[in-house]
Scaffold this active site. Sequence first.
Site, short mmCIF file in Angstrom:
data_model
loop_
_atom_site.label_atom_id
_atom_site.label_comp_id
_atom_site.label_asym_id
_atom_site.label_seq_id
_atom_site.Cartn_x
_atom_site.Cartn_y
_atom_site.Cartn_z
N ASP A 185 0.88 -1.17 0.00
CA ASP A 185 0.00 0.00 0.00
C ASP A 185 0.92 1.22 0.00
OD1 ASP A 185 -1.57 2.20 0.75
OD2 ASP A 185 -2.99 0.96 1.86
N LYS A 210 -6.00 10.29 -1.29
CA LYS A 210 -4.99 11.00 -0.50
C LYS A 210 -4.08 11.83 -1.42
CE LYS A 210 -6.99 9.06 3.02
NZ LYS A 210 -7.56 7.80 2.69
#
Length: 392
Positions: A185, A210
């Site tokens: 990730d 994000k």
Amino acid sequence: MINDNYYESYDLKEDLHFDSKVVHGGLGCDPITGAVSFPIFQTATFRHRKFGVSTGYDYSRLQNPTRQELERTMAILEEGTEAFAFTSGQAANMCLFGLLKRGDHVILSDDIYGGTFRICEEIFSNLGCEFTYVEMSDLETLKKTIRPTTRMIFVETPTNPMMKVADIRKIADIAKENGAYFVVDNTFLTPYFQRPLTLGADIVVHSGTKYLCGHNDVIAGIAVVKTPELAEHFRGQMKSRGNGLGPFDSWLIIRGLKTLSLRMQRHNENAKKVAAWLRNHPKVKKIYYVGFEDHPGYEVNLSQATGFGGMISFELDSEETAHRLLSEVKMILFAESLGGTETLVTYPLTQTHESIPDEIRQKLGINERFIRISIGIEDPDDIIADLKQALG
Ligand SMILES: Cc1ncc(COP(=O)(O)O)c(C=O)c1O
């Protein structure tokens, strides 16, 4: 001109430097009209010219040119073969775990994002899959945790929120030796700082919400794969689960990506300054920031990434100080999420890591005094001034 697929008709710009790739994307402009801003193909379906003659597009759940532009851009940036854009990071992970079958075992970082934990424990556990959470910097424990049924190793590096660093190259070797997929990730560092597929990972996932988006205005997820077989898996998952990112949201991420390099540089510089200031504050008892030379993961991070990112976590002297900080910040916003232009403070205990059982949280250090901050791109002096007045 357009062939049977928009994409196959155009030269891709894979030989550019990273900072140019983020600006020029996959196709970059529209090959038909020359529109510099890639068009938003806000359509559910596509006309067939006649029987047996297609533009290569059928139905937007399967393929959409705007989503495809984002996917191509992400494949170029992460140096993968193909990328897939989903309606959230959670949706990307649901499709990832779709690789599992009953009896499969997965090893994950011990302080992964709470939503990933929830997918494992509340959905895939019920389908007969097993999950073990380990401290990924401890490679001996990782090796001992592997079972014949281990099908996947999943790491965040740095982790959310304890900023632990995992050695991507070494874990890739362990995964390969044991025939397991290795997934990273890469939400916190983005391909600007770290490209796990070039270090041995098989799959990279992101909460595109994000840094990739960067403006706190879209929920999105990305998966980038190394092999055509894995690409087929994600394509099938997206087709069946119906969770491909919509055209407008795809366009917003394409737009956000154009400034990824500039934003990441600034997040990195600002975080260094804010972390140095926080470290000397008398109410800050512990600080977790990968850019400190005495951080246990500093050297490993430097061996695999070119920066530290914009995330800092810290423990305050009391619960009262933590609540005061969250209530008193003025320019800084008390909000869940990270990676946007605005500085956000988050309380992992009741927000991002609320799904993690309390005993695990307390063991990790996610307690009543624990704060996570996503450093934005404002003037760092304003961030520090705001923290100073809010800490009291
Ligand atoms: C590291 C990490 N991975 C995945 C996710 C899930 O992404 P999303 O909120 O876009 O579904 C998050 C969300 O905070 C995250 O921080």
